[in-house]
Enzyme design. Structure first.
Site, mmCIF file in Angstrom:
data_model
loop_
_atom_site.group_PDB
_atom_site.id
_atom_site.type_symbol
_atom_site.label_atom_id
_atom_site.label_comp_id
_atom_site.label_asym_id
_atom_site.label_seq_id
_atom_site.Cartn_x
_atom_site.Cartn_y
_atom_site.Cartn_z
ATOM 1 N N ARG A 35 71.550 78.669 60.867
ATOM 2 C CA ARG A 35 70.544 77.845 61.544
ATOM 3 C C ARG A 35 70.290 78.420 62.936
ATOM 4 O O ARG A 35 69.152 78.491 63.396
ATOM 5 C CB ARG A 35 70.972 76.374 61.629
ATOM 6 N N TYR A 48 42.981 71.108 64.050
ATOM 7 C CA TYR A 48 43.443 71.200 62.658
ATOM 8 C C TYR A 48 43.973 69.823 62.233
ATOM 9 O O TYR A 48 44.700 69.170 62.984
ATOM 10 C CB TYR A 48 44.539 72.270 62.575
ATOM 11 N N ASP A 98 46.976 77.812 69.398
ATOM 12 C CA ASP A 98 47.191 77.990 67.960
ATOM 13 C C ASP A 98 46.324 79.180 67.542
ATOM 14 O O ASP A 98 45.104 79.078 67.471
ATOM 15 C CB ASP A 98 46.789 76.708 67.216
ATOM 16 N N LYS A 154 49.189 81.644 56.810
ATOM 17 C CA LYS A 154 47.811 82.107 56.704
ATOM 18 C C LYS A 154 47.757 83.627 56.877
ATOM 19 O O LYS A 154 48.366 84.337 56.107
ATOM 20 C CB LYS A 154 46.938 81.338 57.713
HETATM 21 C C1 PLP Z 1 47.648 75.605 58.272
HETATM 22 C C2 PLP Z 1 47.510 75.409 59.742
HETATM 23 C C3 PLP Z 1 48.505 74.761 60.504
HETATM 24 C C4 PLP Z 1 49.736 74.145 59.885
HETATM 25 O O1 PLP Z 1 50.584 75.098 59.347
HETATM 26 P P1 PLP Z 1 51.510 74.848 58.045
HETATM 27 O O2 PLP Z 1 52.147 76.177 57.839
HETATM 28 O O3 PLP Z 1 50.622 74.404 56.929
HETATM 29 O O4 PLP Z 1 52.489 73.778 58.433
HETATM 30 C C5 PLP Z 1 48.319 74.674 61.876
HETATM 31 N N1 PLP Z 1 47.213 75.144 62.477
HETATM 32 C C6 PLP Z 1 46.229 75.748 61.787
HETATM 33 C C7 PLP Z 1 45.022 76.248 62.507
HETATM 34 C C8 PLP Z 1 46.332 75.898 60.395
HETATM 35 O O5 PLP Z 1 45.337 76.481 59.717
#
Ligand code: PLP
Length: 380
Positions: free
Chosen positions: A49, A102, A174, A199
């Site tokens: 962890r 998001y 982000d 992504k």
């Molecule tokens: C998918 C996404 C998230 C969340 O991420 P997860 O891996 O699904 O928890 C946060 N911000 C953006 C812009 C996203 O596309």
């Protein structure tokens, strides 16, 4: 000195194994580590962890490609966000979030952190006066997404960083939609970058993960402390898959951008498309800012279909190569109807999206096949 993006993506954190010469960091499927006498840790590893060598390889690589001092890998993007927010905020603190955040981020604030006493305001981030007006003495974080989902709005990272600095708040970006290849928020003044590595960073739709990269060493240490204390870490298999994806990020992003530009051209000239949303278009309201802070304009394209919601849904149902599904950023092209899918939960709120909107995550397939598929799906 090695500092090219592609070189860092392939090599940072990934020295050949000193014992075997293996050129790829192994998957260390292990929870604990033998100590040479009490407290005699080898290479600092104690319990997975706290740290695991496969995760360390990914974390060092992510820090290098975002230009930060410390990278941290989490079980998902939302786990990374939650860890960050509870590390830097206390109940009673205030956060400015994007007016079209998001959906999962909005839900984290509205349904989880609000009950924990965190205050937040959605603000249109392209309006810098609105952001300045929303700052309060308790504002600890300005949370930025650019480009946004699914309307592909653009926020000026450098300008927001200076507002955050004057307010004594952290600027968090982000960077999921742009990826570190197309946009480097830390160099523009951001304090922390957040990723859903699910992504583009992972890029193959085969792993869920998240990351934080801090610009400053002290903040990085504080986030690492909370990563261990809160425990939402990336496992070694997930870290390995994500790192495998990172190596080709630059190549994939170039192809995503090439294909997205061709798709945009097709949509612009199509009589059944009423509007195309893409920051690379000169008439996009955020085009100049995007051109200043992004290398290219990315692989996400949204458009509106003549005839309203039913026609937009019909287009989503009719593509064959563009797979109907949520998520984005993988090598395969995806199509979705935000109003009924990813953004169904914000219907009726300020975050509602037009019902005739279709969102594409343009993949890396042969462009002629992608264009033929869209042409067929758009036929009256
Ligand atoms: C998918 C996404 C998230 C969340 O991420 P997860 O891996 O699904 O928890 C946060 N911000 C953006 C812009 C996203 O596309």
């Amino acid at each position: 000195m090695i500092e090219g993006f592609e070189t860092l993506a392939v090599h940072a954190g990934q020295e050949a194994d000193p014992h075997t010469g293996a050129v790829v960091p192994p998957i260390y499927a292990v929870s604990t580590y033998k100590q040479d006498g009490v407290g005699g840790l080898r290479a600092g590893y104690e319990y997975s962890r706290s740290a695991n060598p496969t995760r360390t390889a990914l974390e060092e690589c992510l820090a290098a490609i975002e230009g930060g001092t410390r990278g941290l890998a989490f079980a998902s993007g939302l786990a990374a966000e939650d860890t960050l927010l509870r590390a830097v905020c206390a109940p009673g603190d205030h956060v400015i979030i994007p007016g079209d955040a998001y959906g999962g981020t909005y839900r984290l604030f509205a349904q989880v952190l609000a009950r924990w006493g965190l205050l937040f305001d959605p603000v249109p981030l392209h309006d810098l006066d609105a952001v300045r007006a929303a700052v309060r003495p308790e504002t600890k974080v300005i949370w930025v997404e650019t480009p946004t989902n699914p309307l592909l709005g653009i926020a000026d990272i450098e300008a927001l960083a200076s507002i955050a600095q004057q307010a004594g708040a952290l600027l968090v970006v982000d960077n999921t939609f742009a990826s570190p290849y197309l946009q480097q928020p830390l160099a523009l003044g951001a304090d922390v970058v957040v990723h859903s590595t699910t992504k583009y960073v992972g890029g193959h739709s085969d792993v869920v993960g998240g990351a934080l990269v801090a610009r400053d060493r002290d903040l990085g240490d504080r986030l690492a402390y909370h990563q261990n204390a809160m425990g939402a870490v990336a496992g070694p298999f997930d870290a390995w898959l994500t790192l495998r994806g990172v190596k080709t990020l630059a190549l994939r992003m170039e192809r995503h951008c090439d294909n997205a530009e061709r798709v945009v051209d097709l949509l612009l000239s199509h009589p059944r498309v009423t509007e195309v949303l893409y920051p690379g278009l000169p008439n996009h309201p955020g085009h100049e800012v995007a051109a200043k802070q992004m290398r290219r304009f990315g692989g996400m394209v949204s458009f509106r279909v003549a005839g309203g919601e039913d026609e937009a849904v019909r287009v989503c149902d009719r593509t064959k190569l563009f797979t109907l599904g949520e998520s984005l950023g993988g090598v395969e092209s995806l199509i979705e109807h935000p109003g009924r899918m990813t953004h169904a939960s914000v219907a009726g709120s300020a975050l509602e999206v037009p019902s005739d909107l279709v969102r594409l995550s343009v993949g890396i397939e042969t462009i002629g096949d992608l264009l033929a598929d869209l042409t067929e799906a758009l036929r009256a």
